[in-house]
Design a protein around this motif. Structure first.
Motif, PDB file in Angstrom:
ATOM      1  N   LEU A 120       0.754  -1.414  -0.019  1.00 59.73           N
ATOM      2  CA  LEU A 120      -0.011  -0.002  -0.081  1.00 59.73           C
ATOM      3  C   LEU A 120       0.808   1.405   0.155  1.00 59.73           C
ATOM      4  O   LEU A 120       0.490   2.470  -0.514  1.00 59.73           O
ATOM      5  N   LEU A 121       2.059   1.144   0.582  1.00 57.34           N
ATOM      6  CA  LEU A 121       2.764   2.392   0.651  1.00 57.34           C
ATOM      7  C   LEU A 121       3.109   3.210  -0.500  1.00 57.34           C
ATOM      8  O   LEU A 121       3.104   4.485  -0.641  1.00 57.34           O
ATOM      9  N   PRO A 122       3.368   2.297  -1.761  1.00 63.37           N
ATOM     10  CA  PRO A 122       3.877   3.135  -2.951  1.00 63.37           C
ATOM     11  C   PRO A 122       2.645   3.811  -3.564  1.00 63.37           C
ATOM     12  O   PRO A 122       2.383   4.592  -4.201  1.00 63.37           O
ATOM     13  N   CYS A 123       1.291   2.931  -3.202  1.00 62.61           N
ATOM     14  CA  CYS A 123      -0.029   3.569  -3.708  1.00 62.61           C
ATOM     15  C   CYS A 123      -0.155   4.865  -2.995  1.00 62.61           C
ATOM     16  O   CYS A 123      -0.833   6.036  -3.743  1.00 62.61           O
ATOM     17  N   TYR A 124       0.177   5.018  -1.778  1.00 61.66           N
ATOM     18  CA  TYR A 124      -0.030   6.452  -1.073  1.00 61.66           C
ATOM     19  C   TYR A 124       1.012   7.441  -1.167  1.00 61.66           C
ATOM     20  O   TYR A 124       0.813   8.640  -1.336  1.00 61.66           O
ATOM     21  N   LEU A 125       2.175   7.004  -1.419  1.00 65.58           N
ATOM     22  CA  LEU A 125       3.445   7.875  -1.392  1.00 65.58           C
ATOM     23  C   LEU A 125       3.656   8.431  -2.963  1.00 65.58           C
ATOM     24  O   LEU A 125       4.022   9.537  -3.214  1.00 65.58           O
ATOM     25  N   VAL A 126       3.705   7.347  -3.815  1.00 66.95           N
ATOM     26  CA  VAL A 126       3.802   7.889  -5.315  1.00 66.95           C
ATOM     27  C   VAL A 126       2.443   8.201  -6.115  1.00 66.95           C
ATOM     28  O   VAL A 126       2.385   8.909  -6.688  1.00 66.95           O
ATOM     29  N   GLY A 127       1.482   7.233  -5.828  1.00 70.46           N
ATOM     30  CA  GLY A 127       0.290   7.474  -6.639  1.00 70.46           C
ATOM     31  C   GLY A 127      -0.616   8.292  -6.053  1.00 70.46           C
ATOM     32  O   GLY A 127      -0.360   8.967  -5.006  1.00 70.46           O
ATOM     33  N   LYS A 128      -1.842   8.497  -6.529  1.00 66.65           N
ATOM     34  CA  LYS A 128      -2.779   9.598  -6.297  1.00 66.65           C
ATOM     35  C   LYS A 128      -3.466   9.099  -5.101  1.00 66.65           C
ATOM     36  O   LYS A 128      -4.716   9.854  -4.763  1.00 66.65           O
ATOM     37  N   ALA A 129      -3.595   7.830  -4.756  1.00 69.28           N
ATOM     38  CA  ALA A 129      -4.452   7.138  -3.662  1.00 69.28           C
ATOM     39  C   ALA A 129      -4.359   7.836  -2.406  1.00 69.28           C
ATOM     40  O   ALA A 129      -3.178   8.334  -2.040  1.00 69.28           O
ATOM     41  N   SER A 130      -5.620   7.866  -1.619  1.00 72.31           N
ATOM     42  CA  SER A 130      -5.474   8.282  -0.240  1.00 72.31           C
ATOM     43  C   SER A 130      -6.235   7.340   0.698  1.00 72.31           C
ATOM     44  O   SER A 130      -6.878   6.573   0.011  1.00 72.31           O
ATOM     45  N   PRO A 131      -5.796   7.174   1.901  1.00 65.98           N
ATOM     46  CA  PRO A 131      -6.275   6.070   2.633  1.00 65.98           C
ATOM     47  C   PRO A 131      -7.637   6.229   2.836  1.00 65.98           C
ATOM     48  O   PRO A 131      -8.294   7.385   2.759  1.00 65.98           O
ATOM     49  N   THR A 132      -8.565   5.177   2.800  1.00 61.86           N
ATOM     50  CA  THR A 132     -10.091   5.124   2.949  1.00 61.86           C
ATOM     51  C   THR A 132     -10.372   5.334   4.389  1.00 61.86           C
ATOM     52  O   THR A 132      -9.693   4.984   5.467  1.00 61.86           O
ATOM     53  N   PRO A 133     -11.059   6.246   4.619  1.00 60.76           N
ATOM     54  CA  PRO A 133     -11.406   6.581   6.217  1.00 60.76           C
ATOM     55  C   PRO A 133     -12.211   5.590   6.935  1.00 60.76           C
ATOM     56  O   PRO A 133     -12.920   5.016   6.306  1.00 60.76           O
ATOM     57  N   LEU A 134     -11.651   5.363   7.962  1.00 55.45           N
ATOM     58  CA  LEU A 134     -12.074   4.043   8.940  1.00 55.45           C
ATOM     59  C   LEU A 134     -13.375   4.464   9.738  1.00 55.45           C
ATOM     60  O   LEU A 134     -13.183   4.893  10.691  1.00 55.45           O
ATOM     61  N   SER A 135     -14.565   4.277   9.139  1.00 56.72           N
ATOM     62  CA  SER A 135     -15.697   4.777   9.834  1.00 56.72           C
ATOM     63  C   SER A 135     -15.918   3.482  10.649  1.00 56.72           C
ATOM     64  O   SER A 135     -15.595   2.437  10.796  1.00 56.72           O
ATOM     65  N   PRO A 136     -16.928   3.665  11.736  1.00 58.60           N
ATOM     66  CA  PRO A 136     -17.281   2.571  12.793  1.00 58.60           C
ATOM     67  C   PRO A 136     -17.707   1.347  12.030  1.00 58.60           C
ATOM     68  O   PRO A 136     -17.651   0.052  12.463  1.00 58.60           O
ATOM     69  N   LYS A 137     -18.528   1.662  10.676  1.00 61.09           N
ATOM     70  CA  LYS A 137     -19.141   0.547  10.147  1.00 61.09           C
ATOM     71  C   LYS A 137     -18.083  -0.162   9.387  1.00 61.09           C
ATOM     72  O   LYS A 137     -18.439  -1.571   9.479  1.00 61.09           O
ATOM     73  N   LEU A 138     -17.074   0.382   8.716  1.00 60.50           N
ATOM     74  CA  LEU A 138     -16.246  -0.174   7.982  1.00 60.50           C
ATOM     75  C   LEU A 138     -15.307  -1.002   8.884  1.00 60.50           C
ATOM     76  O   LEU A 138     -14.860  -2.277   8.614  1.00 60.50           O
ATOM     77  N   CYS A 139     -15.126  -0.713  10.112  1.00 57.94           N
ATOM     78  CA  CYS A 139     -14.102  -1.237  11.123  1.00 57.94           C
ATOM     79  C   CYS A 139     -14.971  -2.702  11.454  1.00 57.94           C
ATOM     80  O   CYS A 139     -14.448  -3.436  11.681  1.00 57.94           O
ATOM     81  N   ALA A 140     -16.167  -2.136  11.843  1.00 58.07           N
ATOM     82  CA  ALA A 140     -17.025  -3.540  12.207  1.00 58.07           C
ATOM     83  C   ALA A 140     -16.852  -4.743  10.900  1.00 58.07           C
ATOM     84  O   ALA A 140     -16.891  -5.987  11.426  1.00 58.07           O
ATOM     85  N   TRP A 141     -17.087  -4.237   9.964  1.00 59.83           N
ATOM     86  CA  TRP A 141     -16.932  -5.176   8.715  1.00 59.83           C
ATOM     87  C   TRP A 141     -15.586  -6.023   8.798  1.00 59.83           C
ATOM     88  O   TRP A 141     -15.611  -7.222   8.459  1.00 59.83           O
ATOM     89  N   TYR A 142     -14.361  -5.238   8.962  1.00 63.19           N
ATOM     90  CA  TYR A 142     -13.189  -5.584   9.045  1.00 63.19           C
ATOM     91  C   TYR A 142     -13.100  -6.799  10.287  1.00 63.19           C
ATOM     92  O   TYR A 142     -12.366  -7.765   9.986  1.00 63.19           O
ATOM     93  N   VAL A 143     -13.538  -6.484  11.399  1.00 64.42           N
ATOM     94  CA  VAL A 143     -13.335  -7.253  12.407  1.00 64.42           C
ATOM     95  C   VAL A 143     -14.091  -8.490  12.129  1.00 64.42           C
ATOM     96  O   VAL A 143     -13.560  -9.865  12.557  1.00 64.42           O
ATOM     97  N   LEU A 144     -15.438  -8.409  11.653  1.00 61.52           N
ATOM     98  CA  LEU A 144     -16.278  -9.518  11.458  1.00 61.52           C
ATOM     99  C   LEU A 144     -15.531 -10.571  10.428  1.00 61.52           C
ATOM    100  O   LEU A 144     -15.392 -11.661  10.311  1.00 61.52           O
ATOM    101  N   LEU A 145     -14.900 -10.085   9.417  1.00 60.28           N
ATOM    102  CA  LEU A 145     -14.411 -10.732   8.163  1.00 60.28           C
ATOM    103  C   LEU A 145     -13.090 -11.288   8.798  1.00 60.28           C
ATOM    104  O   LEU A 145     -12.596 -12.513   8.512  1.00 60.28           O
ATOM    105  N   GLY A 146     -12.556 -10.648   9.719  1.00 58.04           N
ATOM    106  CA  GLY A 146     -11.195 -11.111  10.319  1.00 58.04           C
ATOM    107  C   GLY A 146     -11.391 -12.303  11.262  1.00 58.04           C
ATOM    108  O   GLY A 146     -10.729 -13.254  11.297  1.00 58.04           O
TER     109      GLY A 146
END
Length: 389
Positions: A120-146
């Motif tokens: 991910l680091l080259p995508c953030y540093l070299v590319g134009k991508a920006s980190p996706t904001p971690l909303s409570p809903k998205l965090c809950a999905w990540y925890v469930l999938l994990g």
């Protein structure tokens, strides 16, 4: 011909409503050959037209996407076809060379979670991508999938402890069945007749493996352990299908298909959560100190043990990254095709590497499994073509 005309003339003098049909009979062999050549022209023309349509459709599909899209798709597909079979074989190698802990094997799979984070680091540093904001809903999905991913890895670790790698890969092919069913229930994907046919056919392949349980059992594996391995393999495949459907739901509903970096973000976060859950289970089970004991008793020494652990982590992360990338870039259908290809690859590699027995029933199950995948693919591609027309 004069006789035909005379018949026609006689018919003109008959009563009303009577009609006579003229039947022309070829007079020579040259006329017969000419008629056959004329009748074959439409068939040849039809085949030529179909080939031209396929080529034109393929070129149109290729031109509709940029080169970077096809490059990422090829890399993702290549990761699936190489990393997943390698990960399966390394799991069996761990047990063959003296490994015993299911928790350690499942932990090694998610211990490579920093790999997608580093990508991910080259995508953030070299590319134009920006980190996706971690909303409570998205965090809950990540925890469930994990959590689900940690449980899935543990189930497969139990399966590979008691089953040959070739058998375990064939049974794991049932994940497409559960992907189709969970996709219909969760993501509202259409459940077509081809999907139902694939469900029945692949299930039949798994049943054949279960009925032929005596031909490929490793020495020392009891009936109860072999049956337990089959059960854990099927449950792991079901959970894998659920994870696949939920991941697609996250892409569709929350993350969207904005850029490929969201694939890396999801993989890094889900793997990190799975790593945390598995580490807790490993600590509670008291298996952290067992790593040193296993390494000391491992066949070919501690270096071999470390290499198996490291490459298990790398191959698993690359395989999951490839599968998630194919799902993001293309569809579940293409992921099903690649899954169909990797099943015989894993089975054949296990026969060559570990000398797994390949009975007639197992070969039949392999053919039936590939047939089920093929039915699934042909049905989906035909429906998609009909909908576009």
């Amino acid at each position: 011909m004069e006789r035909d005309q005379h018949r026609g003339g006689d018919g003109d003098g008959d009563g009303e409503g009577r009609h006579h049909h003229v039947v022309q009979v070829p007079a020579s062999a040259s006329e017969v050959a000419a008629m056959e050549e004329t009748s074959s022209e439409p068939a040849e023309c039809t085949l030529h037209q179909k080939a031209a349509e396929i080529i034109a459709s393929s070129m149109e599909t290729y031109r509709s996407k940029p080169f970077s899209f096809w490059l990422l798709l090829v890399l993702s597909a290549g990761a699936m076809l190489t990393a997943f079979p390698a990960s399966s074989l390394l799991s069996r190698l761990y047990y063959n060379n003296g490994g015993q802990s299911k928790w350690i094997l499942s932990w090694s799979a998610v211990a490579g979670w920093p790999l997608p984070a580093l990508l991910l680091l080259p995508c953030y540093l070299v590319g134009k991508a920006s980190p996706t904001p971690l909303s409570p809903k998205l965090c809950a999905w990540y925890v469930l999938l994990g959590l689900l991913s940690a449980a899935d890895n543990l189930m497969y670790a139990w399966a590979y402890a008691y089953l040959p790698a070739s058998t375990a890969s064939l049974v794991a092919a049932s994940s497409l069945v559960f992907s189709a069913l969970f996709g219909y229930a969760i993501v509202k994907n259409r459940l077509r007749l081809s999907s139902l046919n694939a469900v029945v056919v692949i299930t039949a392949g798994v049943v054949i493996i279960a009925l032929d349980s005596g031909s490929d059992r490793y020495p020392g594996i009891t009936d109860k352990q072999y049956t337990l391995g089959l059960v854990w393999d099927v449950l792991g495949s079901a959970l894998h299908g659920l994870i696949f459907a939920l991941s697609e739901l996250v892409f569709v509903k929350i993350l969207g298909r904005r850029s490929f970096h969201v694939v890396l973000e999801q993989q890094a976060m889900v793997s990190f959560c799975a790593f945390a859950f598995t580490s807790i289970g490993l600590a509670v089970n008291g298996d952290f100190p067992a790593m040193r004991r296993e390494a000391a008793a491992f066949k070919h020494g501690e270096v071999s043990y470390v290499m198996v652990m490291v490459w298990s982590a790398v191959t698993f992360q690359l395989g999951v990254l490839g599968g998630t990338g194919v799902l993001f870039l293309a569809s579940t259908v293409l992921a099903g095709v690649l899954n169909a290809v990797r099943v015989p690859v894993t089975s054949i590699a296990a026969v060559i590497w570990f000398h797994d027995p390949m009975s007639g029933f197992k070969i039949l199950s392999l053919v039936i499994t590939v047939w089920g995948f093929g039915s699934y693919m042909v049905g989906h591609s035909s429906t998609k073509k009909a909908s576009t027309n």
